[in-house]
Scaffold this motif. Structure first.
Motif, PDB file in Angstrom:
ATOM      1  N   ASP A  52      32.804  40.384  39.421  1.00  0.00           N
ATOM      2  CA  ASP A  52      33.452  39.652  37.824  1.00  0.00           C
ATOM      3  C   ASP A  52      33.617  41.046  36.743  1.00  0.00           C
ATOM      4  N   ALA A  80      39.227  45.749  43.257  1.00  0.00           N
ATOM      5  CA  ALA A  80      38.087  44.714  41.585  1.00  0.00           C
ATOM      6  C   ALA A  80      39.253  44.463  40.624  1.00  0.00           C
ATOM      7  N   ALA A  85      39.422  41.749  37.504  1.00  0.00           N
ATOM      8  CA  ALA A  85      37.654  42.672  37.436  1.00  0.00           C
ATOM      9  C   ALA A  85      37.306  43.228  36.462  1.00  0.00           C
ATOM     10  N   ALA A 210      35.230  38.959  30.753  1.00  0.00           N
ATOM     11  CA  ALA A 210      35.377  38.258  32.846  1.00  0.00           C
ATOM     12  C   ALA A 210      35.427  37.068  32.724  1.00  0.00           C
TER      13      ALA A 210
END
Length: 236
Positions: A52, A80, A85, A210
């Motif tokens: 995350d 990501a 993320a 996040a």
């Protein structure tokens, strides 16, 4: 509710104690009852697809070059970012997120990861010392960011990256009055300290980014007193 924090390449990008940023994110999440996992990844190991928040710290020229090579080969950091993320990078980690950065006395250009619309070249003088910045769009005492900068590279922002803060004390990006860069969920800045222990509101903002929602405040009088003392020392 759960959170995975990924410390990226501590052996290459960890010479200034920036792993303290990971520890602060972990504790501030756990204090709120959030189940938190910390994953440490070194070159040659795959970055987790479940992370995350990804954190990168400071390092020397050779380490920067090696880190970029390994991260490009892995591809996990780009994936990501594509899935939303958060990436938080400090100093050398900040520089390698850009399109290019210079290495050595000759300022030889190296291709970066291209996750931030910034470029870095060697500046006219090394930026070293305590810093104080005002977080753009944030007001009150939490808007102040303190830390310690130590960088020879000067970073210039393109149209797609927004400056993160205005400089009150220090050099910042390129002695142009700005510090750091923000582009989507990718954040880069220069201060060490580590910066998140010094600035808990910044740590909480990254957690909120996040998790996708606001967090309840934490009341920690001793921490607040230490922060006030640090801000006063920089202003002095």
């Amino acid at each position: 509710m759960s959170l995975e924090i990924v410390q990226v390449y501590q052996s290459l990008l960890g010479i200034y104690g920036d792993q303290g940023n990971t520890k602060v994110l972990q504790k501030r999440a756990e204090w709120r009852g959030i189940d938190t996992k910390v994953t440490w990844v070194e070159p040659g190991q795959p970055l987790p697809e479940t992370g995350d928040i990804f954190l990168l710290g400071g390092g020397e020229d050779g380490a920067q070059t090696a880190a970029v090579k390994a991260l490009k080969a892995d591809g996990g950091l780009h994936r990501a970012v594509d899935r939303g993320a958060v990436v938080f990078a400090v100093c050398a980690g900040y520089q390698i997120l850009g399109h290019s950065f210079g290495v050595g006395d000759a300022d030889e250009p190296r291709e970066g990861l291209g996750l931030l619309d910034v470029t870095t070249t060697r500046g006219p003088r090394r930026a070293v010392g305590e810093v104080l910045h005002r977080w753009i769009g944030r007001f009150g005492d939490d808007a102040w960011i303190s830390g310690f900068e130590n960088h020879g590279g000067y970073t210039h922002l393109g149209d797609d990256a927004q400056p993160f803060a205005h400089v009150e004390v220090g050099v910042g990006n390129a002695n142009d009055g700005t510090e750091g860069a923000l582009q989507g969920t990718v954040v880069g800045m220069y201060p060490h300290g580590p910066v998140l222990p010094r600035n808990p509101a910044l740590a909480d903002w990254l957690l909120e980014l996040a998790l996708g929602h606001e967090l309840d405040p934490l009341y920690l009088p001793a921490h607040d007193a230490l922060r006030r003392a640090r801000l006063a020392a920089v202003r002095a």
